[in-house]
Scaffold this motif. Structure first.
Motif, PDB file in Angstrom:
ATOM      1  N   THR A   1       0.860  -1.192   0.000  1.00 15.85           N
ATOM      2  CA  THR A   1       0.000   0.000   0.000  1.00 15.85           C
ATOM      3  C   THR A   1       0.888   1.231   0.000  1.00 15.85           C
ATOM      4  O   THR A   1       2.060   1.184   0.393  1.00 15.85           O
ATOM      5  CB  THR A   1      -0.914   0.036   1.233  1.00 15.85           C
ATOM      6  OG1 THR A   1      -0.111   0.042   2.391  1.00 15.85           O
ATOM      7  CG2 THR A   1      -1.863  -1.133   1.229  1.00 15.85           C
ATOM      8  N   ASN A   2       0.350   2.328  -0.419  1.00 16.41           N
ATOM      9  CA  ASN A   2       1.126   3.551  -0.500  1.00 16.41           C
ATOM     10  C   ASN A   2       0.992   4.297   0.828  1.00 16.41           C
ATOM     11  O   ASN A   2       0.053   5.035   1.049  1.00 16.41           O
ATOM     12  CB  ASN A   2       0.617   4.411  -1.655  1.00 16.41           C
ATOM     13  CG  ASN A   2       1.568   5.547  -1.948  1.00 16.41           C
ATOM     14  OD1 ASN A   2       2.579   5.696  -1.275  1.00 16.41           O
ATOM     15  ND2 ASN A   2       1.224   6.332  -2.948  1.00 16.41           N
ATOM     16  N   ALA A   3       1.942   4.102   1.735  1.00 17.53           N
ATOM     17  CA  ALA A   3       1.952   4.774   3.035  1.00 17.53           C
ATOM     18  C   ALA A   3       2.909   5.961   3.001  1.00 17.53           C
ATOM     19  O   ALA A   3       3.151   6.597   4.012  1.00 17.53           O
ATOM     20  CB  ALA A   3       2.376   3.799   4.118  1.00 17.53           C
ATOM     21  N   PHE A   4       3.464   6.256   1.831  1.00 18.91           N
ATOM     22  CA  PHE A   4       4.434   7.341   1.701  1.00 18.91           C
ATOM     23  C   PHE A   4       3.801   8.689   2.022  1.00 18.91           C
ATOM     24  O   PHE A   4       4.433   9.533   2.623  1.00 18.91           O
ATOM     25  CB  PHE A   4       5.026   7.342   0.288  1.00 18.91           C
ATOM     26  CG  PHE A   4       6.028   8.436   0.071  1.00 18.91           C
ATOM     27  CD1 PHE A   4       7.273   8.396   0.697  1.00 18.91           C
ATOM     28  CD2 PHE A   4       5.741   9.529  -0.728  1.00 18.91           C
ATOM     29  CE1 PHE A   4       8.193   9.403   0.509  1.00 18.91           C
ATOM     30  CE2 PHE A   4       6.657  10.541  -0.918  1.00 18.91           C
ATOM     31  CZ  PHE A   4       7.892  10.481  -0.301  1.00 18.91           C
ATOM     32  N   GLY A   5       2.550   8.920   1.713  1.00 18.21           N
ATOM     33  CA  GLY A   5       1.891  10.207   1.938  1.00 18.21           C
ATOM     34  C   GLY A   5       1.755  10.532   3.410  1.00 18.21           C
ATOM     35  O   GLY A   5       2.052  11.642   3.842  1.00 18.21           O
ATOM     36  N   VAL A   6       1.348   9.615   4.234  1.00 21.06           N
ATOM     37  CA  VAL A   6       1.158   9.846   5.664  1.00 21.06           C
ATOM     38  C   VAL A   6       2.522  10.042   6.333  1.00 21.06           C
ATOM     39  O   VAL A   6       2.713  10.961   7.138  1.00 21.06           O
ATOM     40  CB  VAL A   6       0.395   8.684   6.309  1.00 21.06           C
ATOM     41  CG1 VAL A   6       0.311   8.864   7.818  1.00 21.06           C
ATOM     42  CG2 VAL A   6      -0.996   8.576   5.718  1.00 21.06           C
TER      43      VAL A   6
END
Length: 132
Positions: free
Chosen positions: A15-20
C-alpha cells in the motif's frame, strides 16, 4: 493526478503509506524550524535589551565620574581653606589694603510713558447738524 492503487507482488500486499509518513515528517520539521526561529528571535531580543542596558550604564558611569571629579575639587578646596576665603568674599569681606571693585550690569532705563492722546472736542448737544 496519479491514482494510488494497492499492488500485489509475489503474494505481498503493498500500500502507498508514503503520503502519511511524508506529512508527519514535514510537520515535525516545520515544528522544529518554528521552535528554532522563536528561540533565535528571543535570543536576539535579549541581546538587544542587554546592549541597551550596557549603553545606559556607561552613560550613567560617565556622569557619575564627572560628578565625583567635582566633589574631589570641593573636598580639596575645603581642606586647603580656599573655600572659606571664597565664602568670605561672597559675603563682602576683603583682605586688608585690598581694593574691591563691584562689577554690576548696566541698569536698564525705565520706560518713558507714552503720550496720552488728547480727546477731540465733542459737539455740544444744542447745535444741530446743517442740512445739505
Amino acid at each position: 493526478m496519479r491514482q494510488s492503487k494497492a499492488t500485489v507482488a509475489a503474494g505481498t500486499l503493498h500500500t502507498n503509506a508514503f503520503g502519511v509518513r511524508h506529512a508527519v515528517l514535514a510537520a515535525a520539521a516545520c515544528v522544529g524550524v518554528v521552535w528554532a526561529g522563536i528561540a533565535f528571535a528571543q535570543e536576539a531580543y535579549i541581546g538587544h535589551k542587554l546592549s541597551q542596558q550596557v549603553a545606559d550604564l556607561r552613560t550613567q558611569n560617565t556622569q557619575l565620574a564627572a560628578q565625583n571629579q567635582g566633589y574631589r575639587k570641593d573636598v580639596q578646596a575645603i581642606t586647603s581653606g580656599a573655600a572659606d576665603e571664597e565664602e568670605a568674599r561672597l559675603n563682602g569681606y576683603t583682605r586688608p589694603n585690598e581694593r574691591l571693585y563691584l562689577v554690576a550690569p548696566i541698569p536698564t532705563p525705565s520706560p518713558t510713558p507714552s503720550p496720552t492722546p488728547r480727546a477731540s472736542p465733542k459737539p455740544s448737544p444744542t447745535s444741530s447738524p446743517k442740512p445739505h
